[in-house]
Write a protein that holds these residues in place. Structure first.
Motif, PDB file in Angstrom:
ATOM      1  N   VAL A  62      10.113 -20.867  19.697  1.00  0.00           N
ATOM      2  CA  VAL A  62      11.269 -21.607  19.196  1.00  0.00           C
ATOM      3  C   VAL A  62      11.963 -20.766  18.121  1.00  0.00           C
ATOM      4  N   PRO A  63      13.277 -20.589  18.197  1.00  0.00           N
ATOM      5  CA  PRO A  63      13.971 -19.856  17.129  1.00  0.00           C
ATOM      6  C   PRO A  63      13.583 -20.416  15.762  1.00  0.00           C
ATOM      7  N   HIS A  64      13.188 -19.530  14.863  1.00  0.00           N
ATOM      8  CA  HIS A  64      12.621 -19.997  13.598  1.00  0.00           C
ATOM      9  C   HIS A  64      13.598 -20.840  12.786  1.00  0.00           C
ATOM     10  N   TYR A  65      14.891 -20.606  12.962  1.00  0.00           N
ATOM     11  CA  TYR A  65      15.873 -21.373  12.202  1.00  0.00           C
ATOM     12  C   TYR A  65      16.106 -22.764  12.795  1.00  0.00           C
ATOM     13  N   PRO A 112      16.721 -15.427  19.025  1.00  0.00           N
ATOM     14  CA  PRO A 112      17.974 -16.184  19.012  1.00  0.00           C
ATOM     15  C   PRO A 112      17.981 -17.298  20.057  1.00  0.00           C
ATOM     16  N   HIS A 113      18.720 -18.355  19.766  1.00  0.00           N
ATOM     17  CA  HIS A 113      18.821 -19.470  20.713  1.00  0.00           C
ATOM     18  C   HIS A 113      19.681 -19.118  21.918  1.00  0.00           C
ATOM     19  N   THR A 114      20.367 -17.985  21.848  1.00  0.00           N
ATOM     20  CA  THR A 114      21.271 -17.571  22.926  1.00  0.00           C
ATOM     21  C   THR A 114      20.569 -16.793  24.034  1.00  0.00           C
ATOM     22  N   ARG A 115      19.265 -16.602  23.914  1.00  0.00           N
ATOM     23  CA  ARG A 115      18.504 -15.882  24.933  1.00  0.00           C
ATOM     24  C   ARG A 115      17.501 -16.841  25.582  1.00  0.00           C
ATOM     25  N   PRO A 116      16.987 -16.476  26.763  1.00  0.00           N
ATOM     26  CA  PRO A 116      16.008 -17.359  27.428  1.00  0.00           C
ATOM     27  C   PRO A 116      14.817 -17.654  26.520  1.00  0.00           C
ATOM     28  N   ILE A 117      14.317 -18.869  26.607  1.00  0.00           N
ATOM     29  CA  ILE A 117      13.172 -19.264  25.785  1.00  0.00           C
ATOM     30  C   ILE A 117      11.928 -18.556  26.287  1.00  0.00           C
ATOM     31  N   GLU A 139      -2.764 -15.341  37.989  1.00  0.00           N
ATOM     32  CA  GLU A 139      -1.529 -15.635  38.706  1.00  0.00           C
ATOM     33  C   GLU A 139      -0.595 -16.530  37.908  1.00  0.00           C
ATOM     34  N   LEU A 140      -1.117 -17.196  36.866  1.00  0.00           N
ATOM     35  CA  LEU A 140      -0.288 -18.030  36.006  1.00  0.00           C
ATOM     36  C   LEU A 140       0.096 -17.332  34.708  1.00  0.00           C
ATOM     37  N   ILE A 141      -0.377 -16.112  34.523  1.00  0.00           N
ATOM     38  CA  ILE A 141      -0.202 -15.411  33.251  1.00  0.00           C
ATOM     39  C   ILE A 141       0.613 -14.129  33.382  1.00  0.00           C
ATOM     40  N   GLU A 142       0.255 -13.308  34.370  1.00  0.00           N
ATOM     41  CA  GLU A 142       0.811 -11.958  34.447  1.00  0.00           C
ATOM     42  C   GLU A 142       2.327 -11.974  34.596  1.00  0.00           C
ATOM     43  N   GLY A 143       2.983 -11.156  33.775  1.00  0.00           N
ATOM     44  CA  GLY A 143       4.421 -10.976  33.866  1.00  0.00           C
ATOM     45  C   GLY A 143       5.245 -12.057  33.203  1.00  0.00           C
ATOM     46  N   ILE A 144       4.602 -13.001  32.506  1.00  0.00           N
ATOM     47  CA  ILE A 144       5.341 -14.103  31.898  1.00  0.00           C
ATOM     48  C   ILE A 144       5.489 -13.932  30.394  1.00  0.00           C
ATOM     49  N   ASP A 151      12.368 -26.697  12.420  1.00  0.00           N
ATOM     50  CA  ASP A 151      12.143 -27.973  11.740  1.00  0.00           C
ATOM     51  C   ASP A 151      12.858 -29.140  12.406  1.00  0.00           C
ATOM     52  N   ALA A 152      13.733 -28.869  13.344  1.00  0.00           N
ATOM     53  CA  ALA A 152      14.481 -29.925  14.020  1.00  0.00           C
ATOM     54  C   ALA A 152      14.009 -30.045  15.465  1.00  0.00           C
ATOM     55  N   GLU A 153      14.366 -31.151  16.107  1.00  0.00           N
ATOM     56  CA  GLU A 153      14.065 -31.286  17.528  1.00  0.00           C
ATOM     57  C   GLU A 153      14.915 -30.298  18.323  1.00  0.00           C
ATOM     58  N   TYR A 154      14.241 -29.509  19.163  1.00  0.00           N
ATOM     59  CA  TYR A 154      14.946 -28.520  19.987  1.00  0.00           C
ATOM     60  C   TYR A 154      14.583 -28.778  21.442  1.00  0.00           C
ATOM     61  N   PRO A 155      15.324 -29.645  22.122  1.00  0.00           N
ATOM     62  CA  PRO A 155      14.977 -30.067  23.487  1.00  0.00           C
ATOM     63  C   PRO A 155      14.834 -28.932  24.494  1.00  0.00           C
ATOM     64  N   PRO A 156      15.647 -27.853  24.451  1.00  0.00           N
ATOM     65  CA  PRO A 156      15.461 -26.801  25.456  1.00  0.00           C
ATOM     66  C   PRO A 156      14.051 -26.214  25.464  1.00  0.00           C
ATOM     67  N   ALA A 157      13.416 -26.136  24.295  1.00  0.00           N
ATOM     68  CA  ALA A 157      12.048 -25.612  24.246  1.00  0.00           C
ATOM     69  C   ALA A 157      11.070 -26.600  24.865  1.00  0.00           C
ATOM     70  N   ALA A 158      11.310 -27.899  24.683  1.00  0.00           N
ATOM     71  CA  ALA A 158      10.452 -28.911  25.313  1.00  0.00           C
ATOM     72  C   ALA A 158      10.604 -28.878  26.827  1.00  0.00           C
ATOM     73  N   VAL A 159      11.838 -28.657  27.299  1.00  0.00           N
ATOM     74  CA  VAL A 159      12.061 -28.529  28.741  1.00  0.00           C
ATOM     75  C   VAL A 159      11.274 -27.349  29.287  1.00  0.00           C
ATOM     76  N   ALA A 160      11.297 -26.229  28.566  1.00  0.00           N
ATOM     77  CA  ALA A 160      10.535 -25.053  29.002  1.00  0.00           C
ATOM     78  C   ALA A 160       9.048 -25.373  29.078  1.00  0.00           C
ATOM     79  N   GLY A 161       8.533 -26.097  28.076  1.00  0.00           N
ATOM     80  CA  GLY A 161       7.122 -26.478  28.100  1.00  0.00           C
ATOM     81  C   GLY A 161       6.781 -27.338  29.298  1.00  0.00           C
ATOM     82  N   LEU A 162       7.637 -28.306  29.608  1.00  0.00           N
ATOM     83  CA  LEU A 162       7.416 -29.158  30.777  1.00  0.00           C
ATOM     84  C   LEU A 162       7.464 -28.350  32.066  1.00  0.00           C
TER      85      LEU A 162
END
Length: 323
Positions: free
Chosen positions: A206-209, A151-156, A166-171, A212-223
């Motif tokens: 990214v929430p599957h629903y 769901p989009h209502t939970r942390p990405i 050190e960049l992987i464990e627990g994430i 197909d659209a731009e979802y900026p919060p997921a891009a912020v998480a990637g950055l």
């Protein structure tokens, strides 16, 4: 049989043209390398948003430009053109370029971005590995995105992979073993790890629903993940603002449809049952698990860079082996 070493029939270095002047720059070597490629999944248009944010906001110079005509199947992935009433006004030509960029704090890094190759994967991989060796890249970090029943209502969430514990464990929010259709980023990560080079990859959920659209919060998480892994201050304010607008639109749509609200509620229950109240480590979160704002991020990165410069035997600029 699958592990037979590939011997190219054509020189991998002939796949790209180098900026010979820039190669002489002292601060081009020993940097961290970020990578993102469009064409594979790109749920929520995460990769294209990240590429746009970096290219629009950071100073950049091309280090190597790849011969896209040798790598792209135009008929299976036709470039877009603009028809304006009675003439053609624009052609969105594909490209694949290795840039030298500078973050908000003046820290240089490398960024390989563009269309995922359709052809010559092995030769392209050897070409990139050659550049990594030549430029003595410290850490390679790459990002892509996948649709997930969340769901989009939970942390990405993100699934992290690579050889830097050190960049992987627990994430990672999701762990399993399965065969997947590979992307060029996967092959590059596989080959880099085989050479013992530092590499980490982030698959943003990214929430599957919304895939197909731009979802900026997921891009912020990637950055955020890329920036934290490579000790860089990457721009995200524009995407954060766009994300707030998108979240408001989604909320209105959910509130206006009982059916949609029921779907989201069911995904929330599945998510909560899966996580069982446990939290995942964030590369950016503090002791209270709150993410810092832009000013706090800047101060933290500046302090980190200052500590490296003043420490005895400090690593060369761009080395992030101690983060």
């Amino acid at each position: 049989m699958n592990n037979i070493e590939y011997t190219p029939f054509q020189d991998p270095e002939s796949l790209y043209a180098l900026n010979e002047v820039l190669l002489d720059a002292e601060d081009l070597h020993g940097l961290n390398l970020l990578m993102s490629f469009t064409g594979f999944a790109d749920a929520g248009h995460v990769v294209s948003q990240i590429a746009g944010e970096l290219s629009d906001n950071l100073a950049s110079e091309p280090v190597a430009v790849f011969d896209i005509d040798q790598l792209i199947d135009y008929r299976s992935r036709r470039p877009r053109m603009t028809f304006s009433e009675d003439h053609l006004s624009n052609y969105a030509a594909p490209s694949l370029v290795l840039y030298r960029m500078v973050d908000a704090l003046g820290q240089p890094f490398l960024y390989l971005t563009g269309s995922e190759p359709d052809l010559q994967w092995e030769r392209f991989t050897l070409a990139v590995l050659g550049l990594v060796r030549r430029l003595d890249v410290n850490l390679t970090a790459w990002v892509h995105s996948v649709p997930m029943p969340v769901p989009h209502t939970r942390p990405i969430g993100t699934t992290v992979h690579g050889n830097r514990p050190e960049l992987i464990e627990g994430i990672s929010a999701w762990k399993t073993t399965l065969e997947i259709p590979s992307a060029i980023g996967h092959l590059l990560e596989f080959r880099l790890a085989a050479e013992g080079r530092n590499v980490v990859g982030y698959a943003i959920h990214v929430p599957h629903y919304l895939a197909d659209a731009e979802y900026p919060p997921a891009a912020v998480a990637g950055l955020e993940y890329l920036g934290a892994a490579a000790a860089l201050m990457l721009p995200s304010e524009r995407l954060r603002e766009a994300g707030r607008a998108v979240e408001r639109q989604i909320t209105e749509q959910v509130e206006g449809s009982a059916e949609v609200a029921a779907v989201v509620a069911n995904l929330e229950k599945q998510y909560d049952d899966h996580t069982d109240g446990t939290s995942r480590r964030s590369l950016l979160a503090g002791d209270n698990d709150e993410l810092p704002d832009a000013d706090e991020l800047g101060a933290a990165v500046e302090a980190y860079l200052a500590s490296r410069d003043s420490a005895p035997g400090a690593p060369d600029e761009g080395d992030s082996s101690n983060i």
